[in-house]
Design an enzyme around this catalytic site. Structure first.
Site, short mmCIF file in Angstrom:
data_model
loop_
_atom_site.label_atom_id
_atom_site.label_comp_id
_atom_site.label_asym_id
_atom_site.label_seq_id
_atom_site.Cartn_x
_atom_site.Cartn_y
_atom_site.Cartn_z
N ARG A 9 -5.26 -2.67 8.32
CA ARG A 9 -6.33 -3.61 7.97
C ARG A 9 -5.81 -4.58 6.92
O ARG A 9 -4.77 -4.35 6.29
CB ARG A 9 -7.58 -2.89 7.50
CG ARG A 9 -7.34 -1.95 6.34
CD ARG A 9 -8.63 -1.31 5.85
NE ARG A 9 -8.33 -0.26 4.88
CZ ARG A 9 -8.32 1.04 5.13
NH1 ARG A 9 -8.65 1.50 6.33
NH2 ARG A 9 -8.01 1.91 4.19
N ASP A 44 0.83 -1.20 0.00
CA ASP A 44 0.00 0.00 0.00
C ASP A 44 0.87 1.26 0.00
O ASP A 44 2.01 1.23 0.48
CB ASP A 44 -0.91 -0.02 1.24
CG ASP A 44 -2.08 0.93 1.10
OD1 ASP A 44 -2.32 1.43 -0.01
OD2 ASP A 44 -2.76 1.17 2.11
N GLY A 45 0.30 2.33 -0.52
CA GLY A 45 0.97 3.63 -0.44
C GLY A 45 1.55 4.12 -1.75
O GLY A 45 2.17 5.19 -1.78
N ASN A 80 -10.44 -3.56 -6.42
CA ASN A 80 -9.65 -2.54 -7.11
C ASN A 80 -10.18 -2.25 -8.52
O ASN A 80 -9.82 -1.23 -9.12
CB ASN A 80 -8.17 -2.91 -7.18
CG ASN A 80 -7.45 -2.84 -5.85
OD1 ASN A 80 -6.51 -3.60 -5.60
ND2 ASN A 80 -7.86 -1.93 -4.98
C1 FPP Z 1 -2.15 0.05 -3.16
O1 FPP Z 1 -1.65 1.36 -3.09
C2 FPP Z 1 -1.53 -0.59 -4.28
C3 FPP Z 1 -2.20 -1.18 -5.30
C4 FPP Z 1 -3.67 -1.23 -5.37
C5 FPP Z 1 -1.47 -1.76 -6.44
C6 FPP Z 1 -0.17 -2.41 -6.09
C7 FPP Z 1 0.45 -2.82 -7.34
C8 FPP Z 1 1.75 -2.76 -7.61
C9 FPP Z 1 2.83 -2.38 -6.66
C10 FPP Z 1 2.20 -3.17 -8.95
C11 FPP Z 1 2.29 -4.66 -8.93
C12 FPP Z 1 3.31 -5.08 -9.80
C13 FPP Z 1 3.85 -6.30 -9.80
C14 FPP Z 1 5.00 -6.48 -10.65
C15 FPP Z 1 3.41 -7.43 -8.98
P1 FPP Z 1 -2.65 2.58 -3.24
O2 FPP Z 1 -2.76 2.91 -4.67
O3 FPP Z 1 -3.97 2.23 -2.61
O4 FPP Z 1 -1.89 3.67 -2.46
P2 FPP Z 1 -2.55 4.86 -1.62
O5 FPP Z 1 -3.17 4.25 -0.39
O6 FPP Z 1 -1.37 5.70 -1.30
O7 FPP Z 1 -3.54 5.53 -2.50
#
Ligand code: FPP
Length: 226
Positions: A174, A12-13, A60
């Site tokens: 969570r 996350d993040g 998502n």
């Molecule tokens: C949550 O952060 C992250 C995701 C929903 C996507 C995670 C995906 C990747 C890191 C790419 C995956 C790639 C591979 C190669 C497996 P957020 O967007 O909710 O962050 P925020 O809470 O800061 O908005």
């Protein structure tokens, strides 16, 4: 040091990491994705055998299409170049492949096939993954059969040992639908570090914290030696 066999990371993040820099959220996913091979290798180098990463949940899909496409693009590029992980890593994609764009689903399947014989490490990427859906799907698959823990586990997306340690980056506390069946006795570790910044010292801190935990699985602690 008491090491986990299976570590999971809720990555996350990414969005905030990008917004903090005045960039679009997709840039955060790109930098998060760039960290994935190094994060997996850092755990493997320290003795962890299985790493599960939560890349994309079924929920998502509610995000704006541009962001969804950005994440899928990162995962597809990763799947196509999976060999760069090294020839000792088997890659699995857990989730509803049929919900993915066909080219991504095909890239995931091909990466699984190309790494099938690799050992001893497993990198399990959760994509289009729904925790409740995984349980319902397993129950449906076994309808009419006598359900045991063993055959139920084999009907999950991946029949792996349960995660010993689940790490969530980004400050929220969570699980967001992450492996609800398998996480029943997992140790949880939360860090404020945003995933694109999650590095070796954070990995070492999480493993050291895990090592200090006493896991009891519902039993009692061992008696104190006087
Ligand atoms: C949550 O952060 C992250 C995701 C929903 C996507 C995670 C995906 C990747 C890191 C790419 C995956 C790639 C591979 C190669 C497996 P957020 O967007 O909710 O962050 P925020 O809470 O800061 O908005």
């Amino acid at each position: 040091m008491n090491l986990p066999l299976h570590v999971a990371v809720i990555m996350d993040g990414n969005g905030r990491w990008a917004e903090n820099r005045g960039e679009k959220r997709e840039i955060g996913h790109l930098f998060g994705a760039k960290r994935v091979p190094a994060v997996a290798r850092a755990f493997f180098d320290r003795g962890v055998r299985i790493v599960s990463l939560y890349a994309f949940s079924q929920e998502n899909f509610r995000r704006p299409p541009i962001e969804v496409q950005g994440i899928f693009g990162c995962v597809e590029a990763f799947a196509r170049s999976v060999e760069t992980l090294g020839d000792d890593v088997r890659v699995i994609f857990s989730g509803e492949k049929s919900a993915l764009p066909p080219s991504l689903a095909a890239a995931c399947l091909a990466a699984e096939e190309r790494t099938e014989v690799n050992k001893p490490f497993i990198l399990n990427i959760l994509i289009a993954y729904g925790g409740r859906e995984e349980i319902l799907r397993a129950a449906r698959m076994l309808s009419g059969e006598k359900i045991t823990e063993q055959n139920f586990r084999s009907a999950l997306y991946a029949d792996l040992p349960d995660p010993d340690l689940i790490i969530r980056t980004g400050g929220e506390k969570r699980l967001s639908g992450f492996m609800p069946f398998q996480s029943a006795y997992s140790e949880l570790y939360f860090t404020d570090v945003l995933f694109p910044d999650f590095g070796d010292k954070d990995i070492e801190a999480a493993l050291a914290d895990y090592s200090s935990r006493q896991r009891r699985f519902g039993s009692l602690p061992p008696p104190k030696v006087p």
